[in-house]
Design a protein around this motif. Structure first.
Motif, PDB file in Angstrom:
ATOM      1  N   ALA A  87       5.542  12.065   2.200  1.00 13.11           N
ATOM      2  CA  ALA A  87       5.301  11.187   1.045  1.00 13.11           C
ATOM      3  C   ALA A  87       6.519  10.305   0.762  1.00 13.11           C
ATOM      4  CB  ALA A  87       4.944  12.019  -0.182  1.00 13.11           C
ATOM      5  N   TYR A 141       1.244  23.240   9.787  1.00 14.95           N
ATOM      6  CA  TYR A 141       1.345  23.064   8.345  1.00 14.95           C
ATOM      7  C   TYR A 141      -0.045  22.732   7.842  1.00 14.95           C
ATOM      8  CZ  TYR A 141       3.186  21.134   3.929  1.00 14.95           C
ATOM      9  OH  TYR A 141       3.472  20.877   2.611  1.00 14.95           O
ATOM     10  N   LYS A 142      -0.569  23.560   6.973  1.00 19.76           N
ATOM     11  CA  LYS A 142      -1.944  23.395   6.476  1.00 19.76           C
ATOM     12  C   LYS A 142      -2.908  23.186   7.641  1.00 19.76           C
ATOM     13  CE  LYS A 142      -0.663  21.772   1.898  1.00 19.76           C
ATOM     14  NZ  LYS A 142      -0.572  20.656   0.956  1.00 19.76           N
ATOM     15  N   ASP A 190       4.572  17.861   3.286  1.00 20.84           N
ATOM     16  CA  ASP A 190       3.894  17.022   2.281  1.00 20.84           C
ATOM     17  C   ASP A 190       4.900  16.147   1.548  1.00 20.84           C
ATOM     18  OD1 ASP A 190       1.310  17.643   2.757  1.00 20.84           O
ATOM     19  OD2 ASP A 190       1.059  19.022   1.061  1.00 20.84           O
ATOM     20  N   GLU A 191       5.958  16.794   1.062  1.00 18.81           N
ATOM     21  CA  GLU A 191       6.954  16.067   0.277  1.00 18.81           C
ATOM     22  C   GLU A 191       7.693  15.037   1.125  1.00 18.81           C
ATOM     23  OE1 GLU A 191       9.465  18.725  -2.350  1.00 18.81           O
ATOM     24  OE2 GLU A 191       8.052  20.191  -1.512  1.00 18.81           O
TER      25      GLU A 191
END
Ligand SMILES: *Cc1c(COP(=O)(O)O)cnc(C)c1O
Length: 366
Positions: A144, A165-166, A140-141
């Protein structure tokens, strides 16, 4: 005693049947139905829209950089804690690698990534992000940051096929991703790789470049140079059979990790590579670090019982090859390299066989 390897090939039993079909059809080479089938199985497993079967993951990374137009005077950021295959294509393209250290996840540190982008005099064009030992990075990080800064993200998922991931598969978060089917990976075609992307045009271009960049004429016409990087139909047949057991392999790899953790986790000086929140790793290799014991002592003791183990990857910024390269380092990967090892993690082995490894480690750590 049989040698316990780190991660030897583990066939499903169907490979020879599919290879026989290849021979019957005489589509031994260059391409054929199994190349398409193998690409389809990767697409349906990972959810990626486009896939291209290649001779290696290294070739896939090279094509990715070439397609993104990366060349001389361009900066490519990369995880320092990785295998050389992640980054050699940066040199093939005469671009400049800049290495970034790991954080507590052992994978690339998002905060050092930000620092690198802020401090470099020139904007990097791409980031090659490795998901080490089958454990997924803080996607995510990192996604982004790359989006915000306009930096292409290339995922080196060579070690992380089947990790997510997720709920989304590693390799499908970036602009492009690669998987490896080299001999020691979770699945193998004896050697091979796969390039994936949501961008159909890029994958079409990669296909063109991977087969010598032949223009669409009856004779051989060339406007640009390409490579001989495509996977053979024989090897793709192995890949199709291997994909049928990927879930089983991931499950067994995770069991092996749990077994080692249960047996060794109470030794105070030992800690294992962790799993980032919301991720599901494939635990390709079980890896651990010692606080005080010299890992070389453990490796030697394991060799005495005919078990293969190795130090963790030597970070790229510590390699003589890259001694003049810039790097954003805080010491994490260096200490992991100095204190850690990979344990035998063959999916074909029983816990009973792995118990030999446990006993040796307990003895050395006493
Ligand atoms: C194995 C590996 C590669 C290279 O894969 P090949 O298919 O052998 O070219 C690249 N990066 C990482 C992290 C790897 O482990």
């Amino acid at each position: 005693m049989n040698r316990l390897f780190l991660s030897p090939p583990h066939m499903s039993g169907k490979e020879q049947k599919y290879i026989a079909e290849v021979f019957t059809s005489n589509y031994i080479a260059p391409l054929g139905a199994f190349v398409n089938k193998f690409e389809d199985s990767i697409k349906s497993y990972t959810g990626s829209s486009n896939a291209l079967a290649l001779s290696s993951a290294t070739a896939g990374l090279h094509l990715a950089l070439r397609i993104l137009g990366i060349g001389k005077n361009d900066i490519v950021l990369a995880s320092t804690f990785t295998f050389i295959g992640s980054v050699s294509a940066i040199l093939y393209q005469n671009a400049t690698p800049v290495f970034i250290d790991s954080d507590e996840s052992w994978n690339l540190s998002p905060s050092l990534l930000k620092k690198a982008i802020a401090e470099l005099p020139q904007k990097p064009k791409a980031l090659i992000l490795t998901h080490l030992y089958g454990q997924v990075s803080k996607l995510d990080e990192i996604v982004a940051i790359c989006k915000e800064e306009g930096i292409y993200l290339i995922e080196d998922a060579a070690e992380s096929l089947g990790a997510s991931y997720k709920g989304k598969q590693s390799g499908t978060f970036g602009d492009m991703g690669v998987y490896s089917f080299n001999g020691n990976k979770i699945l193998t075609t004896s050697g091979g790789g796969m390039l994936v992307s949501e961008n159909e045009e890029w994958i079409e271009k990669a296909k063109f470049l991977s087969t010598q960049a032949k223009e669409n004429f009856l004779h051989y016409e060339h406007k640009e140079y390409g490579y001989n990087y495509r996977m053979s139909n024989v090897l793709a047949a192995i890949g199709v059979a291997q994909m049928e057991v990927l879930d089983e392999r991931v499950q067994r790899k995770r069991e092996i990790f749990e077994f080692y953790k249960q047996e060794l986790g109470n030794i105070e000086e030992i800690s294992f590579m962790s799993e980032v929140e919301n991720t599901y790793g494939n635990r390709w290799l079980t890896t651990l670090v010692f606080k005080k014991t010299n890992p070389l002592k453990v490796i030697k003791a394991l060799e005495n019982i005919n078990a293969e183990s190795r130090p963790l990857w030597k970070p790229m910024h510590m390699q003589p090859l890259f001694k003049d390269c810039e790097a954003f380092i805080d010491g994490r990967s260096e200490s992991l390299f100095n204190q850690g090892i990979c344990l035998p993690s063959p999916t074909s082995s029983s816990n009973q066989e792995l118990m030999r490894v446990v006993e040796v480690i307990k003895e050395v750590c006493q």
